[in-house]
Design an enzyme around this catalytic site. Structure first.
Site, PDB file in Angstrom:
ATOM      1  N   SER A 119      -9.383   0.860   2.678  1.00  0.00           N
ATOM      2  CA  SER A 119      -8.601   1.429   2.295  1.00  0.00           C
ATOM      3  C   SER A 119      -7.355   0.867   1.487  1.00  0.00           C
ATOM      4  CB  SER A 119      -8.021   2.859   3.103  1.00  0.00           C
ATOM      5  OG  SER A 119      -7.306   2.236   3.697  1.00  0.00           O
ATOM      6  N   LYS A 154       1.006  -1.167  -0.039  1.00  0.00           N
ATOM      7  CA  LYS A 154       0.044  -0.100  -0.061  1.00  0.00           C
ATOM      8  C   LYS A 154       0.784   1.472   0.035  1.00  0.00           C
ATOM      9  CE  LYS A 154      -4.027   1.878   2.866  1.00  0.00           C
ATOM     10  NZ  LYS A 154      -4.870   1.392   3.925  1.00  0.00           N
ATOM     11  N   SER A 180      -9.892  -1.896   6.896  1.00  0.00           N
ATOM     12  CA  SER A 180      -8.955  -1.592   5.440  1.00  0.00           C
ATOM     13  C   SER A 180      -8.254  -2.624   5.045  1.00  0.00           C
ATOM     14  CB  SER A 180      -8.120  -0.154   5.741  1.00  0.00           C
ATOM     15  OG  SER A 180      -9.049   0.780   5.922  1.00  0.00           O
TER      16      SER A 180
END
Lengths: 464, 68
Positions: A154, A78, A178
């Site tokens: 996310s 990420k 997330s």
């Protein structure tokens, strides 16, 4: 199963010499190049650096030196993880002006020490405030199983990259869901360890009181191997409470023998669609779970997690909101501002509630070893969906994808998300949260192993 | 809080923390805060005794004599 080698298959093939690290890497690069224009999982690649790293792994093998447990496994992170000499975007436009990171995040260092090969960085909701990865600056990430649908967030790029077969392993963060939400919507394995288990050093924060790091993988055994490689204390991280390494890989095959497994009812049924409840029922049948268990104060916990996230997130970005609000993500900037303006009394009551809540949740695990609940209320909605209907109630889509994850992470419990494929979703997956008491990741992974062995939980090849 | 009260709170607190807000954005922010206030009410109704402390957020570093 997949035409691509899974994480564990890749690790074993490189370890045995059946495949070189360079070959495994080139297969990953080819897949990324063939699919990412449609998926949009990656925001940055570093193929040349990865090729050099793969050469080093292969040279070690040639010299007969011992290889790490993840030698030759391609992975991506990420884009809130620091990568040396790159700017840590955290999904934002504002951060582009920041200087590059000087060192890799601790968890990247640990995976590289185990021989894994970093190939790039992945899309996310701006500053991790979202559950859909509909990022206005970098474009939405598309679900590999149905391209017009969301991947969750996310850590949406992290879920999508594994589901698309681009890499077998990714890292993400989970504040309120997330990791678990994208794992659920993309149909891959995920682990959100106990709060404070893994070092967060070298990652861009969102909510210090709630941020966790973890991983996604295309097989359960590989996920456990990765979790073991990431463990370790970190005296330089005030949010890392682990003092010892507690390996889990060797205990996986015990499965659920001797474990008491329950099904979460109440809030976790009321906020779930028929398909999500069906996924949990299928998992429960495999694990011998017959009893329904009520999780204490789930609605209040979700409220407290929401308030703490808004306050800490808004306060973190207040200076940037004063000067650069127009450069923020339009989908979340108003929520950040609202959080920055929340009365202190709301935040403090939420933190006082959290302490009392922790004791109630821990008490539940006197009677249960593993508890099951859906990870998302529904399967992946279409990109741009504004409202969801769950059991006759109308909810705003974006914040509601975390309804079932927030109460669990608020207590800090470790969760393995298992990919199930229930009826009634038009072929899309819904994950099941396999929840254990704090610091008992081993039990959640053992139950996950039983689900994988039964075949009820599996990663399926996308039609890309 | 009513919608109007929430909007006035947003406008006043934004000034207090030095956050410029134009009128249409202030209304959007107020709508978010109004929804959060329902969650705050839920927690307000939860019984918490005066002895219930905050979840831990601070830990003093170990003291070592002679080390600044």
């Amino acid at each position: 199963m997949s035409m691509h080698s899974t994480l564990l298959q890749t690790a074993r093939a490189v370890a045995s010499g059946e495949q070189s690290a360079a070959e495994a890497l080139e297969a990953s690069i080819a897949r990324i190049e063939a699919t990412d224009a449609r998926v949009n999982a990656f925001t940055g690649t570093r193929f040349e650096a990865a090729r050099l790293q793969a050469q080093r792994v292969d040279a070690m093998r040639t010299r007969g030196e011992p290889l790490g447990a993840l030698a030759g496994v391609p992975f991506a992170v990420k884009n809130l993880f620091d990568i040396a000499e790159e700017v840590t975007l955290a999904g934002s436009k504002v951060n582009r002006a920041n200087p590059p990171a000087t060192t890799d995040a601790v968890l990247i260092q640990r995976l590289q020490a185990a021989g894994a090969i970093l190939v790039g960085s992945l899309n996310m909701d701006e500053y991790a405030y979202g559950f859909t990865t509909e990022n206005t600056h970098y474009g939405p990430t598309h679900n590999p199983h149905k391209l017009g649908h969301i991947v969750g967030g996310s850590s949406g790029g992290s879920g999508a990259a594994v589901a698309a077969g681009q890499v077998p392993l990714t890292l993400g963060s989970d504040t309120n869901g997330s990791i678990r939400v994208p794992a659920s919507l993309c149909g891959v394995w995920g682990i959100k360890p106990t709060f404070g288990r893994l070092s967060r050093r070298g990652t861009y924060p969102f909510v210090d009181s709630l941020d966790h790091l973890g991983a996604f993988a295309d097989d359960l055994g590989g996920l456990a191997l990765t979790y073991d490689a990431m463990q370790g204390s970190d005296p330089l991280d005030p949010g890392c409470f682990a003092t010892t390494v507690q390996p889990v890989s060797r205990s996986l095959a015990k499965g659920v023998d001797g474990l008491r497994v329950g099904l979460l009812g109440g809030w976790f049924e009321e906020m779930a669609s028929d398909a999500a409840r069906g996924a949990v029922a299928s998992a429960g049948a495999v694990l011998g779970a017959n009893s329904t268990v009520v999780w204490p104060d789930a609605a209040q916990a979700r409220a407290a997690a929401f308030i703490i996230s808004a306050s800490e997130g808004g306060a973190l970005h207040l200076q940037r909101l004063r000067m650069q609000a127009a450069d923020f993500e339009p989908l979340s900037v108003d929520r950040f501002i609202a959080g920055a303006l929340q009365p202190a009394a709301w935040y403090l009551r939420a933190q006082r509630f959290r302490r009392a809540y922790r004791d109630k949740v821990n008490a539940l695990f006197r009677d249960w070893d593993v508890l099951l609940a859906p990870a998302t209320p529904v399967a992946a909605p279409a990109i741009g969906t504004e409202w969801l209907e769950i059991n006759g109630q109308r909810f705003p889509c974006r914040p509601s994808m975390g309804l079932l994850t927030q109460p669990v992470s608020f207590a800090g419990c470790p969760v393995v998300t298992a990919p199930l494929w229930p009826d009634g979703t038009d072929g899309l997956p819904i994950g099941v949260q396999v929840i254990a008491a704090p610091w008992r990741e081993d039990l959640a992974l053992r139950a996950g192993w039983s689900l994988a062995q039964s075949g009820v939980a599996q990663v399926r090849e996308s039609a890309l | 809080m009513t919608d109007d009260e929430t909007l006035r709170y947003v406008q006043a607190s934004a000034v207090a923390v030095g956050l410029p807000l134009e009128a249409t954005q202030a209304k959007r922010v107020a709508a978010h805060l109004q929804r959060t206030s329902v969650l705050a009410d839920l927690l307000d109704a939860f019984p918490l005794g005066d002895a219930e402390e905050l979840a831990e957020i601070y830990c003093p570093a170990p003291y070592r004599a002679g080390v600044a």
